[in-house]
Design a protein around this motif. Sequence first.
Motif, PDB file in Angstrom:
ATOM      1  N   GLY A 160       0.604  -1.014   0.166  1.00  0.00           N
ATOM      2  CA  GLY A 160       0.212   0.151   0.213  1.00  0.00           C
ATOM      3  C   GLY A 160       1.167   1.161   0.062  1.00  0.00           C
ATOM      4  O   GLY A 160       0.131   2.586  -0.568  1.00  0.00           O
TER       5      GLY A 160
ATOM      6  N   ALA B 160       2.609   1.920  -3.045  1.00  0.00           N
ATOM      7  CA  ALA B 160       1.590   2.734  -4.297  1.00  0.00           C
ATOM      8  C   ALA B 160       1.181   4.537  -4.195  1.00  0.00           C
ATOM      9  O   ALA B 160       0.837   5.496  -4.666  1.00  0.00           O
ATOM     10  N   MET B 161       1.132   4.420  -2.383  1.00  0.00           N
ATOM     11  CA  MET B 161       1.159   6.209  -2.742  1.00  0.00           C
ATOM     12  C   MET B 161       1.585   6.614  -2.320  1.00  0.00           C
ATOM     13  O   MET B 161       1.719   8.147  -3.078  1.00  0.00           O
TER      14      MET B 161
ATOM     15  N   SER C 160     -13.171   0.614  -9.224  1.00  0.00           N
ATOM     16  CA  SER C 160     -12.594  -0.421  -8.276  1.00  0.00           C
ATOM     17  C   SER C 160     -12.716  -1.495  -8.755  1.00  0.00           C
ATOM     18  O   SER C 160     -11.792  -2.788  -8.055  1.00  0.00           O
TER      19      SER C 160
ATOM     20  N   CYS D  25     -10.561  -1.000  -4.089  1.00  0.00           N
ATOM     21  CA  CYS D  25     -10.363   0.570  -3.379  1.00  0.00           C
ATOM     22  C   CYS D  25      -9.873   1.905  -5.089  1.00  0.00           C
ATOM     23  O   CYS D  25      -9.102   1.187  -5.569  1.00  0.00           O
TER      24      CYS D  25
ATOM     25  N   LEU E 145      -6.945   3.473  -5.139  1.00  0.00           N
ATOM     26  CA  LEU E 145      -5.852   2.445  -5.161  1.00  0.00           C
ATOM     27  C   LEU E 145      -5.609   2.321  -6.372  1.00  0.00           C
ATOM     28  O   LEU E 145      -4.881   2.457  -7.023  1.00  0.00           O
TER      29      LEU E 145
ATOM     30  N   ALA F 279      -4.235   5.186  -8.735  1.00  0.00           N
ATOM     31  CA  ALA F 279      -2.841   4.836  -8.021  1.00  0.00           C
ATOM     32  C   ALA F 279      -1.823   4.441  -8.797  1.00  0.00           C
ATOM     33  O   ALA F 279      -0.591   5.390  -8.824  1.00  0.00           O
ATOM     34  N   ILE F 280      -2.190   3.471  -9.159  1.00  0.00           N
ATOM     35  CA  ILE F 280      -0.858   2.429  -9.508  1.00  0.00           C
ATOM     36  C   ILE F 280      -0.892   2.834 -11.541  1.00  0.00           C
ATOM     37  O   ILE F 280      -0.465   1.189 -12.059  1.00  0.00           O
TER      38      ILE F 280
ATOM     39  N   PHE G 130      -5.429  10.327   0.077  1.00  0.00           N
ATOM     40  CA  PHE G 130      -4.933   9.837   0.776  1.00  0.00           C
ATOM     41  C   PHE G 130      -4.031  10.262   1.729  1.00  0.00           C
ATOM     42  O   PHE G 130      -4.173  10.223   3.108  1.00  0.00           O
TER      43      PHE G 130
ATOM     44  N   ALA H 285      -1.874   2.663   4.208  1.00  0.00           N
ATOM     45  CA  ALA H 285      -1.230   1.752   3.186  1.00  0.00           C
ATOM     46  C   ALA H 285      -1.898   0.361   3.725  1.00  0.00           C
ATOM     47  O   ALA H 285      -2.119  -0.326   2.643  1.00  0.00           O
TER      48      ALA H 285
ATOM     49  N   GLU I 121      -5.259  -0.465   2.720  1.00  0.00           N
ATOM     50  CA  GLU I 121      -5.182  -0.859   0.834  1.00  0.00           C
ATOM     51  C   GLU I 121      -4.541  -1.738   0.355  1.00  0.00           C
ATOM     52  O   GLU I 121      -5.449  -2.067  -0.167  1.00  0.00           O
ATOM     53  N   GLY I 122      -3.525  -1.814   1.166  1.00  0.00           N
ATOM     54  CA  GLY I 122      -2.357  -3.126   0.561  1.00  0.00           C
ATOM     55  C   GLY I 122      -3.697  -3.845   1.043  1.00  0.00           C
ATOM     56  O   GLY I 122      -3.465  -5.575   0.324  1.00  0.00           O
TER      57      GLY I 122
END
Lengths: 195, 195
Positions: free
Chosen positions: A164, A167-168, B22, B104, B107, B110-111, B130, B160, B163-164
């Motif tokens: 996570g 990614a952040m 998502s 999410c 996330l 974000a990637i 975030f 984090a 999310e992970g």
Amino acid sequence: MVTRSGKPSRERIVAGAADMISRRGLSATSIREMAKHAEAPLGSTYHYFPEGKQQLATEAVRFTGEWVARSLRKELEAGPAAGLSAFLDLWRGIVVGSDFHAGCPVLAVAIEEPPADGVPPALVAAAEVFEQWEALLAASLREHGAGSEQAAQLATLVVAAVEGTVAMCRAKRSTQPLDHTAEQLQALISAATRR
Amino acid sequence: MVTRSGKPSRERIVAGAADMISRRGLSATSIREMAKHAEAPLGSTYHYFPEGKQQLATEAVRFTGEWVARSLRKELEAGPAAGLSAFLDLWRGIVVGSDFHAGCPVLAVAIEEPPADGVPPALVAAAEVFEQWEALLAASLREHGAGSEQAAQLATLVVAAVEGTVAMCRAKRSTQPLDHTAEQLQALISAATRR
DNA sequence: GCTAGACTATGACGGGCGTTATAGCCAGGG
DNA sequence: CCCTGGCTATAACGCCCGTCATAGTCTAGC
């Protein structure tokens, strides 16, 4: 039968695929681009990976999984704290080295929706890789005095938090999240093994 | 000038887009599918979101961010531990309710690799979301006795890790990672506020 | 040297993509 | 009553996708 460039070429494709997936995600990475990135002809990808994109993704995930596991296994010999540091540094290197463009290909594959029927092999591989990383950490924690259940939970937390956090970091274009997470996890590991 | 279905339709598109992102990620979600999912015509998406897919993604991220932040703000009134529980339950509900298909959307955005030139607005929005979640948690931690730096680090770790963990649950098709992470984070929060 | 089989080159297939353009509908305000 | 402007319908643009087929090239082993 196995010409000179057979293995190098195949391996180059897999490694390149892992890199591209870690940047753009699986569905945004085309086979054509993977081939070009590896300087291999498109036809070769279907020669080496006759089951197509799913097979290539699966092998890329396993490739990354094994690569990280190797580093983890080696550094964990010096204890859980050293293993954690190596794990953190490894991802920090990827994030910073790619100027916040790359992350973890395993995570990228893990968040792709499976089709209605059945679970694709790449997703299974992602689950196995996470499991493997957790198992390595948990075993080392147990060897250094952590309770069995505590070790398993802490191992999950470490893997999840690092994934996570990476990614952040990409979203924020900063390594600050990694700094925060690193300090917290290091304190946790140190507390769990102090006895 | 604002016909009856104007707002409902626009909002439905955004909410639907957040859900689809998502599940499949941004690049695997087409505007046509988003429109169909919201029972809106394709033309309407470009009417409401003239800057196209990036704008829609940006609004979907902010929509999710605000939705989670609302829940977080409310539950944090009862303290950091309650806020953490709400945060965990919220994501557990999404993962389980979608049979491990959804995660999410923040996330997911974000990637995605940004283009070579400049940072896309959706990625900026993800970073801000975030940041917002972390700030809410950190403020509550500080109000309940945590040191300032410790609060910030712990807030990052919580966001984090969750999310992970959600991603790991999807890969493993199990809520066990969430159980592990929940226990560890709860112990951490409780230790940080005990004083 | 020849042949089998590993690899490459090339091109096609149907289909979905993001986006734009244009014309049509239809409620509200004048 | 008409007409303005928010919304929809429809079609098209060029492009890239995953996959497959086929014919070619080259090398290792006999």
